[in-house]
Design a protein around this motif. Structure first.
Motif, PDB file in Angstrom:
ATOM      1  N   LEU A 133       9.748   7.754  -5.640  1.00  0.00           N
ATOM      2  CA  LEU A 133      10.954   6.959  -5.887  1.00  0.00           C
ATOM      3  C   LEU A 133      11.909   7.635  -6.865  1.00  0.00           C
ATOM      4  O   LEU A 133      13.036   7.174  -7.045  1.00  0.00           O
ATOM      5  N   LYS A 134      11.445   8.703  -7.529  1.00  0.00           N
ATOM      6  CA  LYS A 134      12.219   9.402  -8.557  1.00  0.00           C
ATOM      7  C   LYS A 134      12.545   8.446  -9.704  1.00  0.00           C
ATOM      8  O   LYS A 134      13.688   8.354 -10.170  1.00  0.00           O
ATOM      9  N   ALA A 135      11.523   7.742 -10.144  1.00  0.00           N
ATOM     10  CA  ALA A 135      11.691   6.741 -11.204  1.00  0.00           C
ATOM     11  C   ALA A 135      11.547   7.369 -12.577  1.00  0.00           C
ATOM     12  O   ALA A 135      10.686   8.224 -12.797  1.00  0.00           O
ATOM     13  N   LYS A 136      12.367   6.924 -13.519  1.00  0.00           N
ATOM     14  CA  LYS A 136      12.270   7.382 -14.900  1.00  0.00           C
ATOM     15  C   LYS A 136      11.219   6.596 -15.675  1.00  0.00           C
ATOM     16  O   LYS A 136      10.558   7.139 -16.564  1.00  0.00           O
ATOM     17  N   ASN A 137      11.107   5.311 -15.371  1.00  0.00           N
ATOM     18  CA  ASN A 137      10.173   4.419 -16.056  1.00  0.00           C
ATOM     19  C   ASN A 137       9.409   3.613 -15.021  1.00  0.00           C
ATOM     20  O   ASN A 137       9.963   3.227 -13.984  1.00  0.00           O
ATOM     21  N   VAL A 138       8.136   3.327 -15.327  1.00  0.00           N
ATOM     22  CA  VAL A 138       7.275   2.590 -14.403  1.00  0.00           C
ATOM     23  C   VAL A 138       6.660   1.397 -15.119  1.00  0.00           C
ATOM     24  O   VAL A 138       6.078   1.545 -16.201  1.00  0.00           O
TER      25      VAL A 138
ATOM     26  N   GLY B 164       0.833  -1.181   0.000  1.00  0.00           N
ATOM     27  CA  GLY B 164       0.000   0.000   0.000  1.00  0.00           C
ATOM     28  C   GLY B 164       0.877   1.244   0.000  1.00  0.00           C
ATOM     29  O   GLY B 164       2.082   1.173   0.282  1.00  0.00           O
ATOM     30  N   TYR B 165       0.278   2.366  -0.333  1.00  0.00           N
ATOM     31  CA  TYR B 165       1.048   3.616  -0.379  1.00  0.00           C
ATOM     32  C   TYR B 165       1.403   4.062   1.036  1.00  0.00           C
ATOM     33  O   TYR B 165       0.607   3.962   1.964  1.00  0.00           O
ATOM     34  N   ASP B 166       2.620   4.577   1.187  1.00  0.00           N
ATOM     35  CA  ASP B 166       3.067   5.106   2.476  1.00  0.00           C
ATOM     36  C   ASP B 166       4.338   5.910   2.250  1.00  0.00           C
ATOM     37  O   ASP B 166       4.848   6.008   1.124  1.00  0.00           O
ATOM     38  N   SER B 167       4.877   6.433   3.337  1.00  0.00           N
ATOM     39  CA  SER B 167       6.045   7.309   3.253  1.00  0.00           C
ATOM     40  C   SER B 167       7.333   6.567   2.905  1.00  0.00           C
ATOM     41  O   SER B 167       8.342   7.207   2.583  1.00  0.00           O
TER      42      SER B 167
ATOM     43  N   TRP C 229      -9.429  -1.968   1.145  1.00  0.00           N
ATOM     44  CA  TRP C 229      -8.144  -2.461   1.656  1.00  0.00           C
ATOM     45  C   TRP C 229      -6.996  -1.677   1.024  1.00  0.00           C
ATOM     46  O   TRP C 229      -5.951  -2.217   0.705  1.00  0.00           O
ATOM     47  N   ARG C 230      -7.170  -0.366   0.931  1.00  0.00           N
ATOM     48  CA  ARG C 230      -6.202   0.473   0.237  1.00  0.00           C
ATOM     49  C   ARG C 230      -4.877   0.602   0.993  1.00  0.00           C
ATOM     50  O   ARG C 230      -3.863   1.013   0.414  1.00  0.00           O
ATOM     51  N   HIS C 231      -4.835   0.237   2.271  1.00  0.00           N
ATOM     52  CA  HIS C 231      -3.569   0.316   3.000  1.00  0.00           C
ATOM     53  C   HIS C 231      -2.586  -0.782   2.587  1.00  0.00           C
ATOM     54  O   HIS C 231      -1.381  -0.657   2.844  1.00  0.00           O
ATOM     55  N   ILE C 232      -3.064  -1.853   1.983  1.00  0.00           N
ATOM     56  CA  ILE C 232      -2.169  -2.974   1.660  1.00  0.00           C
ATOM     57  C   ILE C 232      -1.998  -3.178   0.161  1.00  0.00           C
ATOM     58  O   ILE C 232      -1.190  -4.006  -0.256  1.00  0.00           O
ATOM     59  N   HIS C 233      -2.746  -2.451  -0.671  1.00  0.00           N
ATOM     60  CA  HIS C 233      -2.566  -2.471  -2.123  1.00  0.00           C
ATOM     61  C   HIS C 233      -2.767  -1.051  -2.647  1.00  0.00           C
ATOM     62  O   HIS C 233      -3.771  -0.408  -2.329  1.00  0.00           O
ATOM     63  N   THR C 234      -1.852  -0.571  -3.457  1.00  0.00           N
ATOM     64  CA  THR C 234      -1.965   0.786  -3.975  1.00  0.00           C
ATOM     65  C   THR C 234      -3.108   0.915  -4.972  1.00  0.00           C
ATOM     66  O   THR C 234      -3.345   0.030  -5.792  1.00  0.00           O
TER      67      THR C 234
ATOM     68  N   ALA D  66       3.753   6.958  -5.902  1.00  0.00           N
ATOM     69  CA  ALA D  66       4.889   6.171  -5.413  1.00  0.00           C
ATOM     70  C   ALA D  66       6.063   6.276  -6.386  1.00  0.00           C
ATOM     71  O   ALA D  66       7.226   6.415  -5.971  1.00  0.00           O
ATOM     72  N   ALA D  67       5.779   6.208  -7.677  1.00  0.00           N
ATOM     73  CA  ALA D  67       6.837   6.308  -8.681  1.00  0.00           C
ATOM     74  C   ALA D  67       7.533   7.663  -8.612  1.00  0.00           C
ATOM     75  O   ALA D  67       8.768   7.751  -8.740  1.00  0.00           O
TER      76      ALA D  67
END
Length: 364
Positions: free
Chosen positions: A300-305, A254-257, A283-288, A296-297
């Motif tokens: 994470l400073k991601a270039k590709n997802v 799930g989404y978090d810090s 159940w959004r705490h355990i699956h984004t 989240a991406a």
């Protein structure tokens, strides 16, 4: 009295059923003592970094079950065959940087001369009951026999849709090293994996694999368990550093810090592989949720997802193609590059111009 004996008989039958090897083994001995020393293990179970109730928005077990059985989208399962590409994995040139998806959260990567496999579930199901949670037609194009020898096998947690007994037993002789969360090694050893090849770690640990290949265990927000007892083994995400790229292997979360903290610690990623599917606001705490995947991406400073965890098993109540539809719509408002290959399609990791079709459109 008759009801009492029926309940006792049912409970006894369940206990006997769960003695099958596919359920694995609970941690014991030195492994259990190591678990008890973990800062993430409290009150007899592993814990998330943030409080994580199983259900949200006023939902409970009974309301969720009612929605699952009576209120789900009529297109939870496709009626058409899922399109796929048949790629000869054994004869891919070893110097090619590629990724091949097998549906859900199973995928193969070839990076800097190493062959990597993540959460392989190639048995056609994701449940201890063989007649439930069957894979969609067209998603079982690949078997263990199609795979080349594997240098690194990553397991993110021990849920049935990520840790598959049948697949792992067949893989055993071809795997050189396994990277897994604390406690999961008990399952693998029970299934005859050599303890010497198992790298089993808590969060925030560093694993030196080969020259210039490093794996780092990082947090996730989820849970674990293959039976009645939850959270006796850890769940994790990984950072894989190779000579040429940095990859985030998200597992289930799930989404978090923790996403932002990982982004700050590692300074960004060439590729982030994040779950997008089997979600629900209950159940959004355990699956984004789809919009949270892109948050989240960005954290994470991601270039590709590369969004995974969809298009193979009916584990939620949304339409089977909804995760892909929603994340594509959300990505149009960002600068993130989204990888949406068909099952089996070769993704060229060093080609930023590769274009992916919306292959799910027109599939009923």
């Amino acid at each position: 009295m008759t009801l009492f004996f029926a309940i006792v008989a049912l409970a006894f039958a369940a206990v006997i059923f769960m003695q099958q090897p596919k359920f694995g083994k609970m941690p014991t001995g030195d492994r259990l003592e190591r678990i008890k020393r973990s800062p993430n293990y409290k009150n007899g179970a592993f814990q998330n970094l943030s409080p994580t109730p199983s259900f949200t928005d006023g939902a409970n077990f009974f309301t969720v079950m009612r929605e699952f059985f009576f209120g789900g989208d009529p297109r939870i399962k496709p009626t058409d065959t899922i399109p796929h590409v048949e790629t000869d994995l054994r004869n891919l040139p070893i110097d090619e940087q590629v990724l091949i998806w097998f549906g859900h959260s199973s995928y193969f990567m070839q990076v800097d001369g190493k062959r990597i496999l993540v959460d392989p579930v190639l048995s056609g199901g994701a449940s201890p009951l063989s007649f439930t949670t069957r894979s969609f037609a067209g998603t079982d194009a690949y078997a263990v026999s199609d795979l080349p020898p594997i240098d690194y096998l990553f397991i993110t947690h021990d849920h049935w849709d990520h840790l598959d007994h049948e697949t792992l037993k067949k893989l055993r002789s071809t795997v050189k090293a396994v990277i897994c969360p604390l406690g999961v090694g008990a399952h693998l050893e029970y299934w005859d994996y050599d303890p010497a090849i198992i790298h089993e770690e808590d969060w925030n640990q560093t694993i030196a694999l080969d020259d210039h290949f490093m794996a780092y265990t990082t947090p996730a927000r989820h849970f674990s368990g293959r039976g009645f007892r939850r959270n006796q083994t850890l769940w994790t995400s990984y950072v894989l550093q190779t000579p040429s790229m940095r990859i985030f292997i998200g597992g289930d979360s799930g989404y978090d810090s923790h996403f932002a903290e990982i982004g700050r610690t590692f300074g960004g990623f060439d590729l982030a592989i994040l779950e997008n599917g089997q979600y629900n606001k209950s159940w959004r705490h355990i699956h984004t949720m789809p919009d949270e995947v892109l948050r989240a991406a960005a954290d994470l400073k991601a270039k590709n997802v590369f969004p995974v965890h969809s298009s193979k098993f009916p584990l939620a109540t949304h339409a089977w193609d909804e995760p892909l539809i929603k994340i594509v719509q959300a990505a149009e408002k960002t600068d993130l590059r989204l990888l949406t290959p068909m099952i089996g399609q070769v993704v060229h990791l060093d080609d930023s111009t590769q274009v992916f079709s919306h292959w799910w459109e027109g599939v009923n």
